[in-house]
Design a protein around this motif. Structure first.
Motif, PDB file in Angstrom:
ATOM      1  N   UNK A   1       0.901  -1.218   0.170  1.00 16.63           N
ATOM      2  CA  UNK A   1       0.027  -0.030  -0.120  1.00 16.63           C
ATOM      3  C   UNK A   1       0.819   1.332  -0.068  1.00 16.63           C
ATOM      4  N   UNK A   2       2.001   1.214   0.916  1.00 18.57           N
ATOM      5  CA  UNK A   2       2.999   2.438   0.919  1.00 18.57           C
ATOM      6  C   UNK A   2       3.338   2.655  -0.402  1.00 18.57           C
ATOM      7  N   UNK A   3       4.035   1.426  -1.152  1.00 17.88           N
ATOM      8  CA  UNK A   3       4.355   1.530  -2.600  1.00 17.88           C
ATOM      9  C   UNK A   3       3.473   2.091  -3.769  1.00 17.88           C
ATOM     10  N   UNK A   4       2.140   1.944  -3.617  1.00 17.80           N
ATOM     11  CA  UNK A   4       1.312   2.525  -4.498  1.00 17.80           C
ATOM     12  C   UNK A   4       1.157   3.982  -4.107  1.00 17.80           C
ATOM     13  N   UNK A   5       1.262   4.447  -2.850  1.00 18.40           N
ATOM     14  CA  UNK A   5       0.897   5.854  -2.848  1.00 18.40           C
ATOM     15  C   UNK A   5       2.288   6.591  -3.456  1.00 18.40           C
ATOM     16  N   UNK A   6       3.596   6.166  -3.355  1.00 16.05           N
ATOM     17  CA  UNK A   6       4.674   6.607  -3.606  1.00 16.05           C
ATOM     18  C   UNK A   6       4.642   6.553  -5.242  1.00 16.05           C
ATOM     19  N   UNK A   7       4.155   5.489  -5.910  1.00 22.24           N
ATOM     20  CA  UNK A   7       4.056   5.441  -7.138  1.00 22.24           C
ATOM     21  C   UNK A   7       3.162   6.620  -7.799  1.00 22.24           C
ATOM     22  N   UNK A   8       2.008   6.744  -6.906  1.00 22.90           N
ATOM     23  CA  UNK A   8       1.076   7.709  -7.603  1.00 22.90           C
ATOM     24  C   UNK A   8       1.546   9.247  -7.377  1.00 22.90           C
ATOM     25  N   UNK A   9       2.450   9.206  -6.391  1.00 25.20           N
ATOM     26  CA  UNK A   9       2.840  10.519  -6.202  1.00 25.20           C
ATOM     27  C   UNK A   9       3.958  10.973  -6.992  1.00 25.20           C
ATOM     28  N   UNK A  10       4.664   9.773  -7.461  1.00 31.48           N
ATOM     29  CA  UNK A  10       5.836  10.264  -8.594  1.00 31.48           C
ATOM     30  C   UNK A  10       5.155  10.438  -9.750  1.00 31.48           C
ATOM     31  N   UNK A  11       4.200   9.547 -10.321  1.00 32.01           N
ATOM     32  CA  UNK A  11       3.430   9.942 -11.698  1.00 32.01           C
ATOM     33  C   UNK A  11       2.817  11.091 -11.626  1.00 32.01           C
ATOM     34  N   UNK A  12       2.288  11.634 -10.521  1.00 31.88           N
ATOM     35  CA  UNK A  12       1.563  12.801 -10.499  1.00 31.88           C
ATOM     36  C   UNK A  12       2.823  14.095 -10.565  1.00 31.88           C
ATOM     37  N   UNK A  13       3.774  14.073 -10.204  1.00 33.07           N
ATOM     38  CA  UNK A  13       4.792  14.866 -10.299  1.00 33.07           C
ATOM     39  C   UNK A  13       5.253  15.009 -11.705  1.00 33.07           C
ATOM     40  N   UNK A  14       5.579  13.941 -12.288  1.00 32.37           N
ATOM     41  CA  UNK A  14       5.890  13.687 -13.663  1.00 32.37           C
ATOM     42  C   UNK A  14       4.922  14.413 -14.515  1.00 32.37           C
TER      43      UNK A  14
ATOM     44  N   UNK B   1       2.601  16.738 -13.678  1.00 32.18           N
ATOM     45  CA  UNK B   1       2.654  18.219 -13.785  1.00 32.18           C
ATOM     46  C   UNK B   1       3.910  19.091 -14.268  1.00 32.18           C
ATOM     47  N   UNK B   2       5.120  18.308 -14.043  1.00 35.23           N
ATOM     48  CA  UNK B   2       6.301  18.852 -15.019  1.00 35.23           C
ATOM     49  C   UNK B   2       6.073  18.703 -16.257  1.00 35.23           C
ATOM     50  N   UNK B   3       5.511  17.745 -16.924  1.00 43.97           N
ATOM     51  CA  UNK B   3       5.283  17.579 -18.353  1.00 43.97           C
ATOM     52  C   UNK B   3       4.181  18.642 -18.752  1.00 43.97           C
ATOM     53  N   UNK B   4       3.187  19.115 -18.005  1.00 43.24           N
ATOM     54  CA  UNK B   4       2.169  20.154 -18.473  1.00 43.24           C
ATOM     55  C   UNK B   4       2.788  21.469 -18.390  1.00 43.24           C
ATOM     56  N   UNK B   5       3.693  21.782 -17.146  1.00 44.59           N
ATOM     57  CA  UNK B   5       4.233  22.970 -17.178  1.00 44.59           C
ATOM     58  C   UNK B   5       5.111  23.068 -18.320  1.00 44.59           C
ATOM     59  N   UNK B   6       6.284  22.288 -18.736  1.00 41.02           N
ATOM     60  CA  UNK B   6       6.974  22.357 -19.717  1.00 41.02           C
ATOM     61  C   UNK B   6       6.350  22.700 -20.975  1.00 41.02           C
ATOM     62  N   UNK B   7       5.101  21.982 -21.314  1.00 38.43           N
ATOM     63  CA  UNK B   7       4.469  22.174 -22.583  1.00 38.43           C
ATOM     64  C   UNK B   7       3.809  23.469 -22.586  1.00 38.43           C
TER      65      UNK B   7
END
Length: 161
Positions: free
Chosen positions: A1-14, A16-22
Motif C-alpha cells: 500500500x505504501x509503494x502504491x502511494x509513492x508510485x502515484x505521487x511520482x506519476x503525479x509529479x511527472x 505536472x512537470x510535463x504540463x508546465x514544460x508544454x
C-alpha cells in the motif's frame, strides 16, 4: 500500500512537470511568432509613435530660468596662474532658479572658487577643460538644490593667465 502511494505521487509529479514544460513551450513559440511578424521598419515606427513629443522651452522661459555669475577671479592650484571666469546656469524651473539665486552669494560662489582653486591651468585649458569644469560644478552644485536641478552650465567668459 505504501509503494502504491509513492508510485502515484511520482506519476503525479511527472505529469505536472510535463504540463508546465508544454505550456512554457507553447507560450515561447507564441511570443516568438509575434516578435517575428513585424519587420524592423514597422517596429521602429511603432517605437517612434509611442514616444510623446516634448515641447522645447521658449527663449523667454530659458532666459527666465537662467542665472548669470560674472567675473569670478581666483588663483589656480599649484602655480601663480589665475582665472577670471563668468557662467550662465540654466535651471529646470522657476523654483530652482529662485533657490539658486538665494544660494548664489554663499554656497554657489564658494563652490566655484573652491573647485577652481583645486584645478591647474592644464586641467581648465581648452574645450575639454571647460567641459570638465562645467561637469564638476554641476555635480557639486546640484545636490545643494532641492526645488530642481541645473540643466546646463555655459562658460560665457574665460581669461586664463
Amino acid at each position: 500500500m505504501f509503494k502504491n502511494k509513492i508510485f502515484i505521487l511520482i506519476v503525479s509529479i511527472l505529469i505536472a512537470i510535463t504540463l508546465i514544460l508544454t505550456a512554457a513551450f507553447i507560450l515561447w513559440n507564441f511570443m516568438e511568432k509575434n516578435s517575428q511578424s513585424k519587420d524592423p521598419a514597422t517596429q521602429a515606427k511603432d517605437a517612434v509613435a509611442s514616444v510623446k513629443p516634448t515641447k522645447a522651452p521658449s527663449a523667454e522661459a530659458v532666459k527666465a530660468n537662467t542665472a548669470i555669475i560674472k567675473d569670478i577671479l581666483t588663483n589656480l592650484s599649484g602655480s601663480q596662474n589665475f582665472i577670471k571666469i563668468s557662467f550662465a546656469f540654466e535651471l529646470e524651473n522657476s523654483k530652482a532658479k529662485t533657490e539658486f539665486d538665494s544660494l548664489l552669494d554663499s554656497a554657489v560662489k564658494g563652490t566655484i572658487v573652491q573647485t577652481l582653486g583645486d584645478m591647474t591651468k592644464e586641467q581648465i585649458d581648452g574645450s575639454k577643460g571647460s567641459d570638465n569644469l562645467t561637469s564638476t560644478l554641476m555635480n557639486k552644485i546640484n545636490p545643494l538644490l532641492q526645488q530642481g536641478k541645473i540643466k546646463q552650465i555655459w562658460i560665457t567668459d574665460k581669461v586664463l593667465q
